[in-house]
Enzyme design. Structure first.
Site, PDB file in Angstrom:
ATOM      1  CG  PHE A 143      -2.042   1.053   1.518  1.00 47.49           C
ATOM      2  CD1 PHE A 143      -3.050   0.768   0.615  1.00 47.49           C
ATOM      3  CD2 PHE A 143      -2.011   2.112   1.986  1.00 47.49           C
ATOM      4  CE1 PHE A 143      -4.040   1.571   0.636  1.00 47.49           C
ATOM      5  CE2 PHE A 143      -2.847   3.121   1.984  1.00 47.49           C
ATOM      6  CZ  PHE A 143      -4.196   2.806   1.286  1.00 47.49           C
ATOM      7  CG  ASP A 220      -0.492  -2.479   7.014  1.00 48.89           C
ATOM      8  OD1 ASP A 220      -1.831  -2.701   7.078  1.00 48.89           O
ATOM      9  OD2 ASP A 220      -0.190  -1.334   6.337  1.00 48.89           O
ATOM     10  CE1 TYR A 245      -9.759   2.959   6.496  1.00 52.87           C
ATOM     11  CE2 TYR A 245      -8.773   4.105   8.495  1.00 52.87           C
ATOM     12  CZ  TYR A 245      -8.782   3.576   7.175  1.00 52.87           C
ATOM     13  OH  TYR A 245      -7.720   3.832   6.413  1.00 52.87           O
ATOM     14  CE  LYS A 246      -8.399  -0.255   4.631  1.00 51.52           C
ATOM     15  NZ  LYS A 246      -6.872  -0.112   4.426  1.00 51.52           N
ATOM     16  NE  ARG A 394      -9.840  -3.418  -2.811  1.00 47.47           N
ATOM     17  CZ  ARG A 394      -9.138  -2.563  -1.664  1.00 47.47           C
ATOM     18  NH1 ARG A 394      -7.911  -2.996  -1.490  1.00 47.47           N
ATOM     19  NH2 ARG A 394      -9.955  -1.640  -1.116  1.00 47.47           N
TER      20      ARG A 394
END
Ligand SMILES: *Cc1c(COP(=O)(O)O)cnc(C)c1O
Length: 422
Positions: A143, A220, A245-246, A394
């Site tokens: 990322f 991560d 928040y995912k 995705r």
């Protein structure tokens, strides 16, 4: 409808009927007009309980307790009786138990993922540089924030970056790591689940390889926490960071969590020496002395309000159990692949995620030239996936909020758009 299509519709219904987590879907706030939310890996959906909990917090804890909330001395019954000061560790321990496979006292909630990555990576790099270990191992597919943060640290501290180039439809392998680590290795940082392909790295094997070379590893966990089972303590992981928040459902911009293995807490020093990570912060004394344990990772005032929705989401995850969440996640991604193979492959759609469920996280990426132009048409029809450059859609399948029928409906819309030549 063809027999094939009818068959897949009844498969979706059967899978929903047999889903032990199905009832959890009803606890989310409805999203009118949304046929299929396939982006729960970027931003989880809110629970109805969260709205009530936030209102109660404003009324009773903030309004009723005022400044006394920090020390837990509000009027009786007004406070949840846990001082706000302690929330970074209390909420961190709940995440650790529900999602990370970690014992208490090693996890705090603070900052954003980006800032926590910086703080923990810098702490590790500085400790390792004292032993002459100045190489940082990372990969080209990670990322962007992870790459940028490490590039910044390397420039700041005079470190050398050792880049691994993974297969874009897969991810970093233990063999690739073994080939680059050695006596100069300081820190190694990868995503446990690759944000593009969904590749689930072999964290225990890679951690062992890094340790054998004398390095420290920082994982991560942004796409893993709340989606797959983690065993940070058992795997011997040194450091980990992830966002809430995912899959953890903490809401837009909710703070990150950081994990520091207990026996490293005395030796690693993070660089943002703020008063909230100091021993006895309210003494306001001269000089910085880190608080004991993982608290020293905290720098400034904890984002209390932003942790409130996370409490509802953790209540739910604790009831559901991460093992059941992972089992449903595998079933959802398997079904997604089945639908893609049956409906979309004939239009030239390719799967850019691992086929082996043991190496696949909670999302599936599909590719086709022109997918970017298709996205607005999907949104118009209430189907919300994610798009990743250059041509990837995705499909993020949050197990607690997504049904098999929803996935079926969403991909049927995509199939119809392709059939129309949109
Ligand atoms: C989502 C995500 C981030 C987000 O970082 P923020 O500081 O919260 O913006 C970082 N790393 C990975 C791998 C992610 O998927």
């Amino acid at each position: 409808m063809t027999a094939d299509t009818l068959d897949l519709a009844s498969r979706a219904a059967d899978l929903d009927a047999a889903d032990p987590l199905a009832a959890h879907r009803d606890r989310f706030v409805p999203s009118p007009g949304v046929v299929a939310y396939l982006d729960g890996n970027s931003l989880g959906r809110p629970l109805a309980d969260t709205a009530e909990r936030l209102a109660r917090f404003v009324r009773e804890e903030w309004g009723g307790g005022l400044i006394r909330g920090w020390t837990g001395d509000g009027p009786a019954g007004a406070s949840s009786a846990r001082p706000w000061m302690d929330w970074p560790g209390l909420v961190g321990d709940r995440i650790a138990a529900a999602a990370l496979g970690a014992a208490p006292g090693q996890t705090v909630v603070a900052d954003s993922t980006t800032v926590l990555l910086y703080k923990l990576a810098r702490a590790a790099v500085d400790a390792q540089a004292r032993d002459g270990r100045r190489e940082i191992v990372l990969d080209t597919d990670n990322f962007p924030t992870d790459r940028y943060v490490l590039e910044g640290i390397a420039a700041e501290r005079g470190c050398v970056l050792r880049w691994i180039e993974p297969d874009p439809a897969e991810g970093v392998t233990p063999e690739q790591v073994a080939a680059v680590v050695g006596p100069a290795t300081g820190l190694v940082l990868f995503s446990h689940i690759a944000y593009r392909s969904g590749w689930l790295a072999d964290a225990p094997a890679i951690t062992r390889i890094v340790h054998d070379a004398g390095g420290l590893v920082l994982w991560d966990l942004c796409h893993s926490a709340g989606s797959v089972e983690l065993e940070l303590d058992a795997w011997g992981v040194d450091l980990a960071v992830g966002c809430t928040y995912k899959y953890l459902g903490g809401g837009p911009g909710s703070p990150a969590f950081g994990y520091v293995r207990r026996d490293l807490q005395d030796t690693l020093r993070q660089p943002i020496q703020g008063w909230m990570g100091r021993r006895d912060p309210f003494l306001m004394g001269p000089g910085y002395a880190p608080a004991d344990g993982v608290r020293g990772v905290v720098s400034g005032t904890p984002p209390i309000l932003a942790m409130v929705p996370l409490l509802s989401a953790l209540d739910q995850l604790e009831v559901a159990g991460i093992a059941a969440v992972r089992a449903k996640s595998v079933a959802l991604t398997e079904f997604a692949l089945e639908l893609v193979d049956a409906w979309l492959a004939p239009y030239g759609v390719e799967v850019a995620s691992p086929r082996d469920p043991a190496r696949r996280g909670g999302h599936v990426t599909i590719r086709r030239a022109g997918f970017r132009d298709l996205l607005p048409h999907l949104w118009e029809r209430g189907v919300i996936p994610d798009f990743r450059e250059p041509d990837g859609i995705r499909l993020g399948l949050a197990p607690l909020s997504t049904s098999f029928a929803e996935l079926h409906a969403g991909l049927a819309v995509l199939r119809d758009l392709l059939a129309q030549g949109t």
